[in-house]
Design a protein around this motif. Structure first.
Motif, PDB file in Angstrom:
ATOM      1  N   ASN A  63      15.933  21.620  56.700  1.00 18.69           N
ATOM      2  CA  ASN A  63      16.472  22.433  57.239  1.00 18.69           C
ATOM      3  C   ASN A  63      17.307  23.475  56.340  1.00 18.69           C
ATOM      4  O   ASN A  63      17.277  23.289  55.620  1.00 18.69           O
ATOM      5  N   ARG A  64      18.378  23.802  56.773  1.00 19.65           N
ATOM      6  CA  ARG A  64      19.268  24.306  55.650  1.00 19.65           C
ATOM      7  C   ARG A  64      19.863  24.257  54.301  1.00 19.65           C
ATOM      8  O   ARG A  64      20.096  24.047  53.813  1.00 19.65           O
ATOM      9  N   THR A  90      18.808  24.612  50.667  1.00 16.01           N
ATOM     10  CA  THR A  90      19.750  25.065  49.908  1.00 16.01           C
ATOM     11  C   THR A  90      19.250  24.763  49.042  1.00 16.01           C
ATOM     12  O   THR A  90      20.060  24.314  47.711  1.00 16.01           O
ATOM     13  N   ARG A 135      10.055  32.538  57.155  1.00 15.59           N
ATOM     14  CA  ARG A 135      11.238  31.957  58.159  1.00 15.59           C
ATOM     15  C   ARG A 135      11.362  31.170  58.956  1.00 15.59           C
ATOM     16  O   ARG A 135      12.015  30.711  59.945  1.00 15.59           O
ATOM     17  N   LYS A 162      13.218  27.519  60.077  1.00 14.20           N
ATOM     18  CA  LYS A 162      14.367  27.475  60.239  1.00 14.20           C
ATOM     19  C   LYS A 162      15.019  26.298  58.931  1.00 14.20           C
ATOM     20  O   LYS A 162      14.960  25.705  58.573  1.00 14.20           O
ATOM     21  N   GLY A 163      16.109  27.800  59.346  1.00 11.71           N
ATOM     22  CA  GLY A 163      17.127  27.276  58.459  1.00 11.71           C
ATOM     23  C   GLY A 163      16.526  27.668  56.610  1.00 11.71           C
ATOM     24  O   GLY A 163      17.913  27.296  55.802  1.00 11.71           O
ATOM     25  N   GLU A 200      18.797  31.791  56.174  1.00  7.54           N
ATOM     26  CA  GLU A 200      20.279  31.097  55.927  1.00  7.54           C
ATOM     27  C   GLU A 200      20.164  30.264  54.896  1.00  7.54           C
ATOM     28  O   GLU A 200      21.668  30.752  54.026  1.00  7.54           O
ATOM     29  N   ASN A 209      20.704  32.824  52.735  1.00  2.00           N
ATOM     30  CA  ASN A 209      21.325  34.069  52.476  1.00  2.00           C
ATOM     31  C   ASN A 209      22.557  33.455  51.379  1.00  2.00           C
ATOM     32  O   ASN A 209      23.413  33.577  50.621  1.00  2.00           O
ATOM     33  N   ILE A 210      22.510  31.908  51.159  1.00  2.00           N
ATOM     34  CA  ILE A 210      23.538  31.050  50.282  1.00  2.00           C
ATOM     35  C   ILE A 210      22.824  30.950  49.048  1.00  2.00           C
ATOM     36  O   ILE A 210      24.110  31.626  48.398  1.00  2.00           O
TER      37      ILE A 210
END
Length: 297
Positions: free
Chosen positions: A76-77, A81, A105, A107-108, A111, A114-115
């Motif tokens: 997940n994100r 991350t 792509r 899931k998460g 995002e 981007n972080i």
């Protein structure tokens, strides 16, 4: 009996991480546990990046080069991350500058990009885009136009293929144009990137290799991957020892292709650093910008 006890190995992950950093100085081994509930703590994640992998992060022959690996509770994100942050720190790539990252792509994951890696060039695996696209718009005509659009090296060629798709279906055209071309078509890729890859086949190949290790206890799993990477790097080094060329085999192949294509090209000088180039075999014309020495070469 063969691979060891799972509970026992989870209880020794701290010792394993400590051993990696002690006997392989410069390596990174991070263990994360869930302390939200009453003891005992529950294992959550583990990340490993050996010093040799991060130090020699390059393969001039475009082979698979495993850099770091991790076990997480879920994709997940948050977990992406966490992983990307550690990876960028090990590779000393702040904000992902200078990297090209290809993904399906997940899931998460977008995002997390981007972080953590806002300066990296992000590409989407076109095989996954096609897998989703063909569920609604199947058939050989769609397939041919789609892949030509992916491989297009000029905006004119790209637009021509998209117009063909639009003629067949405005919904299909809208589906593709909703995905920025810079993520999936060669004509829109940044010139700073030195790869024209469209698919993450290398990742899929590595995933197939890991199937043998996925069901093993945590330390046995990590050691299986470490030994595999060590064996792989050794085999690559042995393969290079007997090679006598000035550049690597795959690069030599690309250079030979470019040399053959150049013989079919002619150019007319326009202004300083700009040329009109015609390819006799493909009957294509384009504007090429660059220094005079490169154009003459």
């Amino acid at each position: 009996m063969i691979y060891g006890d799972g509970d026992y190995e989870y209880g020794r992950v701290w010792e394993y991480a400590a051993a990696l950093t002690k006997y392989n100085p410069g390596s990174t081994a991070i263990v994360v546990v869930d302390n939200d509930e009453n003891p005992p703590s529950l294992f959550q994640r583990m990340y490993v990046c050996l010093k040799a992998c991060k130090r020699f992060f390059m393969d001039p022959n475009n082979n698979i080069y495993p850099v770091a690996w991790a076990v997480v509770e879920v994709e997940n994100r948050e977990s992406w991350t966490w992983f990307l942050s550690l990876l960028m720190e090990d590779l000393e790539k702040e904000d992902g500058a200078g990297l090209t990252i290809i993904s399906d792509r997940q899931k998460g994951l977008l995002e997390a990009f981007n972080i953590v890696t806002p300066k990296a060039e992000i590409r989407f695996c076109v095989r996954h885009i096609w897998a989703n696209f063909k569920q609604q718009f199947s058939g050989p005509v769609y397939k041919e136009a789609f892949w030509k659009a992916c491989r297009a090296t000029s905006i004119a060629e790209f637009n021509r293929e998209l117009e063909g798709i639009k003629f067949l279906s405005t919904k299909a055209h809208a589906y593709l144009t909703s995905i920025p071309a810079k993520h999936w078509s060669r004509h829109a890729f940044s010139t700073t990137s030195k790869t024209n890859f469209l698919m993450n086949n290398m990742c899929e190949s590595f995933n197939v290799v890991l199937k043998e290790a996925r069901d093993k206890p945590i330390i046995t799993l990590m050691e299986w991957i470490r030994r595999y990477v060590m064996k792989r790097h050794y085999e690559e080094r042995v393969g290079v020892v007997g090679y006598e060329g000035r550049v690597m085999p795959l690069v030599t192949k690309y250079l030979q292709w470019a040399d053959d294509e150049c013989r079919l090209c002619s150019f007319v000088h326009s202004i300083s650093g700009e040329y009109e180039v015609t390819h006799r075999g493909l009957k294509k014309l384009c504007i090429w910008k660059g220094v005079n020495a490169l154009a003459k070469t």
